[in-house]
Structures are given as C-alpha cells and as structure tokens.
Design a protein around this motif. Structure first.
Motif, PDB file in Angstrom:
ATOM      1  N   VAL A   1      -5.352   3.926  -4.603  1.00 60.32           N
ATOM      2  CA  VAL A   1      -3.976   3.565  -4.273  1.00 60.32           C
ATOM      3  C   VAL A   1      -3.502   4.429  -3.101  1.00 60.32           C
ATOM      4  O   VAL A   1      -3.513   5.659  -3.190  1.00 60.32           O
ATOM      5  CB  VAL A   1      -3.030   3.746  -5.475  1.00 60.32           C
ATOM      6  CG1 VAL A   1      -1.616   3.299  -5.102  1.00 60.32           C
ATOM      7  CG2 VAL A   1      -3.534   2.962  -6.683  1.00 60.32           C
ATOM      8  N   PHE A   2      -3.094   3.770  -2.027  1.00 61.62           N
ATOM      9  CA  PHE A   2      -2.613   4.446  -0.828  1.00 61.62           C
ATOM     10  C   PHE A   2      -1.091   4.449  -0.815  1.00 61.62           C
ATOM     11  O   PHE A   2      -0.453   3.516  -1.321  1.00 61.62           O
ATOM     12  CB  PHE A   2      -3.137   3.747   0.430  1.00 61.62           C
ATOM     13  CG  PHE A   2      -4.633   3.655   0.486  1.00 61.62           C
ATOM     14  CD1 PHE A   2      -5.398   4.729   0.895  1.00 61.62           C
ATOM     15  CD2 PHE A   2      -5.281   2.482   0.098  1.00 61.62           C
ATOM     16  CE1 PHE A   2      -6.770   4.650   0.932  1.00 61.62           C
ATOM     17  CE2 PHE A   2      -6.662   2.386   0.136  1.00 61.62           C
ATOM     18  CZ  PHE A   2      -7.416   3.482   0.556  1.00 61.62           C
ATOM     19  N   MET A   3      -0.505   5.473  -0.183  1.00 67.63           N
ATOM     20  CA  MET A   3       0.954   5.585  -0.074  1.00 67.63           C
ATOM     21  C   MET A   3       1.345   5.459   1.396  1.00 67.63           C
ATOM     22  O   MET A   3       1.132   6.384   2.182  1.00 67.63           O
ATOM     23  CB  MET A   3       1.429   6.925  -0.645  1.00 67.63           C
ATOM     24  CG  MET A   3       1.156   7.094  -2.131  1.00 67.63           C
ATOM     25  SD  MET A   3       1.796   8.647  -2.818  1.00 67.63           S
ATOM     26  CE  MET A   3       0.623   9.837  -2.123  1.00 67.63           C
TER      27      MET A   3
ATOM     28  N   GLY B   1      -0.458   0.702  -1.725  1.00 66.37           N
ATOM     29  CA  GLY B   1      -1.536  -0.241  -1.489  1.00 66.37           C
ATOM     30  C   GLY B   1      -2.661  -0.071  -2.494  1.00 66.37           C
ATOM     31  O   GLY B   1      -3.232   1.015  -2.600  1.00 66.37           O
ATOM     32  N   VAL B   2      -2.978  -1.116  -3.233  1.00 69.82           N
ATOM     33  CA  VAL B   2      -3.953  -1.061  -4.320  1.00 69.82           C
ATOM     34  C   VAL B   2      -5.249  -1.746  -3.885  1.00 69.82           C
ATOM     35  O   VAL B   2      -5.252  -2.921  -3.498  1.00 69.82           O
ATOM     36  CB  VAL B   2      -3.409  -1.732  -5.594  1.00 69.82           C
ATOM     37  CG1 VAL B   2      -4.424  -1.644  -6.725  1.00 69.82           C
ATOM     38  CG2 VAL B   2      -2.084  -1.102  -6.011  1.00 69.82           C
TER      39      VAL B   2
ATOM     40  N   GLU C   1      -9.346  -7.220  -0.616  1.00 70.50           N
ATOM     41  CA  GLU C   1      -7.925  -7.212  -0.270  1.00 70.50           C
ATOM     42  C   GLU C   1      -7.258  -5.932  -0.770  1.00 70.50           C
ATOM     43  O   GLU C   1      -7.526  -5.451  -1.880  1.00 70.50           O
ATOM     44  CB  GLU C   1      -7.236  -8.412  -0.910  1.00 70.50           C
ATOM     45  CG  GLU C   1      -5.726  -8.460  -0.685  1.00 70.50           C
ATOM     46  CD  GLU C   1      -5.031  -9.524  -1.496  1.00 70.50           C
ATOM     47  OE1 GLU C   1      -3.818  -9.726  -1.295  1.00 70.50           O
ATOM     48  OE2 GLU C   1      -5.712 -10.151  -2.346  1.00 70.50           O
ATOM     49  N   VAL C   2      -6.367  -5.375   0.054  1.00 73.32           N
ATOM     50  CA  VAL C   2      -5.454  -4.318  -0.370  1.00 73.32           C
ATOM     51  C   VAL C   2      -4.120  -4.975  -0.703  1.00 73.32           C
ATOM     52  O   VAL C   2      -3.517  -5.626   0.150  1.00 73.32           O
ATOM     53  CB  VAL C   2      -5.275  -3.244   0.712  1.00 73.32           C
ATOM     54  CG1 VAL C   2      -4.256  -2.195   0.262  1.00 73.32           C
ATOM     55  CG2 VAL C   2      -6.610  -2.591   1.053  1.00 73.32           C
ATOM     56  N   ARG C   3      -3.675  -4.813  -1.918  1.00 71.75           N
ATOM     57  CA  ARG C   3      -2.430  -5.440  -2.365  1.00 71.75           C
ATOM     58  C   ARG C   3      -1.302  -4.421  -2.261  1.00 71.75           C
ATOM     59  O   ARG C   3      -1.388  -3.321  -2.825  1.00 71.75           O
ATOM     60  CB  ARG C   3      -2.577  -5.925  -3.807  1.00 71.75           C
ATOM     61  CG  ARG C   3      -1.369  -6.704  -4.297  1.00 71.75           C
ATOM     62  CD  ARG C   3      -1.614  -7.215  -5.698  1.00 71.75           C
ATOM     63  NE  ARG C   3      -0.460  -7.946  -6.183  1.00 71.75           N
ATOM     64  CZ  ARG C   3      -0.327  -8.343  -7.444  1.00 71.75           C
ATOM     65  NH1 ARG C   3      -1.287  -8.099  -8.329  1.00 71.75           N
ATOM     66  NH2 ARG C   3       0.758  -9.004  -7.814  1.00 71.75           N
ATOM     67  N   TRP C   4      -0.232  -4.775  -1.557  1.00 75.04           N
ATOM     68  CA  TRP C   4       0.862  -3.843  -1.292  1.00 75.04           C
ATOM     69  C   TRP C   4       2.053  -4.133  -2.183  1.00 75.04           C
ATOM     70  O   TRP C   4       2.512  -5.279  -2.268  1.00 75.04           O
ATOM     71  CB  TRP C   4       1.273  -3.912   0.170  1.00 75.04           C
ATOM     72  CG  TRP C   4       0.185  -3.443   1.100  1.00 75.04           C
ATOM     73  CD1 TRP C   4      -0.698  -4.218   1.796  1.00 75.04           C
ATOM     74  CD2 TRP C   4      -0.136  -2.086   1.398  1.00 75.04           C
ATOM     75  NE1 TRP C   4      -1.558  -3.420   2.527  1.00 75.04           N
ATOM     76  CE2 TRP C   4      -1.231  -2.101   2.305  1.00 75.04           C
ATOM     77  CE3 TRP C   4       0.394  -0.846   1.010  1.00 75.04           C
ATOM     78  CZ2 TRP C   4      -1.801  -0.940   2.812  1.00 75.04           C
ATOM     79  CZ3 TRP C   4      -0.178   0.315   1.510  1.00 75.04           C
ATOM     80  CH2 TRP C   4      -1.263   0.267   2.395  1.00 75.04           C
TER      81      TRP C   4
ATOM     82  N   THR D   1       3.045  -8.675 -12.107  1.00 73.99           N
ATOM     83  CA  THR D   1       4.319  -9.035 -11.482  1.00 73.99           C
ATOM     84  C   THR D   1       4.432  -8.523 -10.048  1.00 73.99           C
ATOM     85  O   THR D   1       5.337  -8.943  -9.312  1.00 73.99           O
ATOM     86  CB  THR D   1       5.486  -8.458 -12.298  1.00 73.99           C
ATOM     87  OG1 THR D   1       5.407  -7.013 -12.290  1.00 73.99           O
ATOM     88  CG2 THR D   1       5.441  -8.969 -13.729  1.00 73.99           C
ATOM     89  N   GLY D   2       3.571  -7.596  -9.650  1.00 75.06           N
ATOM     90  CA  GLY D   2       3.661  -7.019  -8.318  1.00 75.06           C
ATOM     91  C   GLY D   2       4.832  -6.079  -8.152  1.00 75.06           C
ATOM     92  O   GLY D   2       5.347  -5.917  -7.038  1.00 75.06           O
TER      93      GLY D   2
END
Length: 449
Positions: free
Chosen positions: A223-225, A251-252, A261-264, A313-314
């Motif tokens: 996980v990125f910040m 970012g996951v 994919e990185v999910r933000w 749910t994001g």
C-alpha cells in the motif's frame, strides 16, 4: 579511546533550531571499549545496536535532513557493553563533494547522504536515504562500521531507494520503492528476493512528484501513500510544500500480481512520515496504523491513527486512536505485515521546543490501552527498537534506544523490558559522548548456525 574525523569536517553551531542543542553534530569519530553499565544487560543480547542520523559538517546546511549520515553503534556481548563507535557513512557526497547531478546534468544516485536508516538484508548492512542508492557498511564482529561502498543490486536498481524497506517475515523478501526525479515515472516499486537479488521493478503512474517517505506491507498487499506534499524547487530549505489541493490517496497493489492494477482509495489530506504496521483482515479489508499529521511543516504534531481499507466499497475508515504526540512507531519486525498486538512509539523534543519530558509509549492495538515509560525532564529518547528474547514473534523482548540528557549534555543507551516498560530500565549503558538526535536504526543480532 581513539578519535578521528574527515579532514573537511566542522561542527560549528549556528542560531537555527536544527543546529542547536542535541540536534547539533558531534565533531569526532570515537571508539571506546568496556563501557560502564548501570543494571544488567541481558546476556541474550549479542550483536549491534545501530542508529543512523544527520551529522552536518557545514553550518550552512539548509536543513537538518540534509546532514551527512553518521551511524552510532553499540556492541553487546554476553552481558557486556563491549564497545561504542560512531562513523560517518563515507558517501561520495562526503568524500568527494558529489552533488545530486553528474557532469552531464543527470541525476547522480550515488551522491546521497545515507543518513536515515540502517537495515540488514541477505547478509548486507545498508545505510539508507530516500534520495539515492544505499551504501553498504561493515558491522561484522571485529570491524569498525567501515563504509564498503554503493550497493545498487548489481546494477539492477535504477531509481533511488526508500529509507523504509519492509522485510516479509514469511518469504524473506525485501519490498521497497523509489520516488522523485524531474520526470515520470515518479514512483517505482521494487522487490528483492531473500538472497538479495532484485527481481521486480515496476513503474507506478502517479500525477506528480510527492514526498513519499514510507509505505505499507501486508501478507497479501503493498500500500502506497500518495499525499499532498509536492516537490517545489523554489521552496526554502526542504524543496517540498504542503498542497492539499493535490489530494490524498492510498494505492493498493496485490503482492501476487506485482505488475497488475494499483487501486487508489481517497482519504482526507494529511501527511505520514512513518507507518507502525499493517495487516490483512480477510480478503477485502486492510488495516494500517500510522503516525498521522494533519498537515506538513511542523505546525501540528503526529498522533496514532488507524485506517481501515474496505476493498469491496473502495472506502477508508479513518480513526484517531490517541491524543498524545507520537513518532518513530515500531513493532516486533518479525510481525511486519502480520497482525501485531503491540506497537510502540516515542515522544520528546521537537526542533525549537527545548527540554521536555521524554517518553516511550507501548500501545495495545487490540484493546486501545497504552503504557508509558517516562525518562524524566530533559531526558529524550530516540526511536526504540525491539530486540527479541526468544523465537516467538510478538513474545518477550527488550526495547533499546539512545536517550539524551540535556542537563548533563550526555547520552545513554537504555534497555527496557518490552512487557513492563513502566518499570526501571533493565540496563543503562553510559556513552563516551552524546548521540545527536537522529532517525532510525535496528538491533542486528549476530547470525546463528
């Protein structure tokens, strides 16, 4: 005791907060043996306690963060404080005056100050700063913390390396990232296997160059910040400024799909220098604990927060867990990325505040309770590192930290029982000189077998 120092070293004090008091550098490199001890050093502790931090040679250094790296090391063996030594990390910036760009105007990743952390992976001990390549140092028994040289993973690393890599306790892999630069990609994720070979490097698309100091690792995710502290070359001192209009997001990335994919997920604007720990809760929830600032620039302190990411749910649930200032959060590193019940963090002096009571907090992340060890007025601890007593992750052990005494202008190494930190120290090692405030380090036990 022996002393030495680089020929161009100076330690002038100037009337700015980060060059005064115990933020000021020490002049000499020392080696001292058979140090006096109050209490009893646990005989299980055999190895090095190393801590890195800025030690500027030039009073014109524009910011504390830019000081040349110096590693302070205490060698413990069989209940004895065998030796103390402090050594500059002899980077090209220190020895040759190298700048951040080479003669052709290209970014020179060998020219960092290596002043932020010191970690061990695959038999190498690395001094780190997030703007450049690591530098390897030699802390084998009988050696003097000499600088070996730049380590770029056999030429495979082509970006800077964060000062906060994460070692997976299950696989032994080292996860890290590099950020910055004048052009995209501004972020690259890297992974080295347990033998030290760099096996994954993948660019990640982010809209701008932000100061990404730390990140998170779980058993299944990275996980990125991406937080609103943006690069600004015109900004005085640190070339970054607070810009809440940039937005804030997490970012996951799935570890089993490192090129996927990185999910933000959006969060409220804030800044985080340091993560405590992270773990997965089932397949669709990730729990992060951080020392969170409401903004950036020294106007507000950090507090312990919990972020719970719901991948269905994001959304992210954001909760403040404590109203006390805290920084330098750590856990038993054998639980990095896994559920950990206990974490700890440090409170104490900030630039310009003067002597205040320094404390260490041990958090029970399951119940919300916290236990405190007060070192006393004007006695300020640095980051405390967990040293295990046995092979049970999360089990008994000790917290080790350097503590500065403002009244005496001296420093000690203090060992606390991690399961009873409010008690008197188990041992206090009296050092031959003060240890300036710094950043991060580790307990590096001697290899067994």
């Amino acid at each position: 005791m022996t002393t030495s120092s680089p020929t161009n070293a100076t330690a002038s004090r100037v009337p700015v907060p980060h060059m005064a008091g115990n933020f000021a550098p020490v002049k000499d490199e020392l080696t001292a043996y058979d140090l006096p001890v109050t209490g009893t050093i646990p005989p299980e502790l055999t190895g090095w306690f190393l801590r890195n931090g800025p030690n500027p040679r030039d009073a014109a250094t524009p910011h504390w963060f830019f000081g040349d790296g110096m590693v302070h090391g205490l060698r413990l063996e069989d209940g004895r404080a065998v030796s103390y030594r402090n050594r500059w990390v002899r980077t090209s910036a220190l020895t040759e005056g190298a700048r951040g760009v080479d003669a052709q105007g290209r970014r020179d990743l060998t020219a960092g100050v290596a002043n932020t952390h010191v970690v061990r992976h695959a038999g190498r001990t690395l001094a780190l700063v997030e703007s450049s390549f690591p530098y390897e140092i030699d802390c084998r028994p009988g050696h003097e913390l000499e600088t070996v040289g730049v380590h770029d993973f056999g030429g495979r690393l082509t970006t800077a390396m964060t000062a906060h890599p994460k070692t997976c306790p299950t696989t032994g892999e080292l996860h890290f990232f590099g950020y910055g630069g004048p052009t995209p990609p501004y972020l690259t994720y890297h992974r080295a296997d347990a033998s030290g070979e760099l096996v994954i490097s993948r660019p990640i698309d982010v809209p701008g160059h932000t100061m990404m100091h730390d990140f998170h690792l779980t058993a299944g995710h990275v996980v990125f910040m991406d937080l609103p502290v943006v690069f600004d070359r015109s900004h005085p001192g640190m070339p970054y400024r607070w810009d809440p209009e940039y937005g804030a997001r997490l970012g996951v990335l799935r570890r089993d799909d490192p090129h996927g994919e990185v999910r933000w997920l959006p969060i409220d604007p804030c800044y985080v220098f340091h993560a405590l720990n992270a773990h997965d809760e089932g397949d669709q929830r990730i729990v992060l604990h951080v020392a969170r600032y409401a903004d950036f620039g020294g106007r507000t302190p950090a507090h312990l927060w919990r972020w719970t990411l719901d991948l269905t749910t994001g959304t992210v649930t954001e909760e403040q867990l404590d109203d006390r200032f805290c920084e330098f959060p750590r856990v038993d590193d054998r639980l990095a990325g896994l559920p950990a019940r206990f974490g700890h963090a440090t409170t104490g002096e900030l630039p310009g505040t003067g002597p205040i009571p320094g404390s260490l907090l041990r958090y029970d992340l399951w119940t919300g309770a916290a236990v405190r060890h007060d070192f006393g007025l004007g006695r300020t601890p640095g980051e405390a590192v967990f040293a295990p007593a046995d092979d049970r992750p999360g089990g008994p052990g000790w917290l080790i930290t350097y503590v500065y005494d403002a009244a005496k202008d001296t420093s000690d190494l203090v060992v606390l029982d991690a399961e009873d930190i409010s008690a008197d120290p188990v041992a206090t090692v009296h050092l031959p000189q003060r240890v300036p405030y710094g950043f991060h380090g580790n307990w590096l036990p001697d290899p067994t077998g």
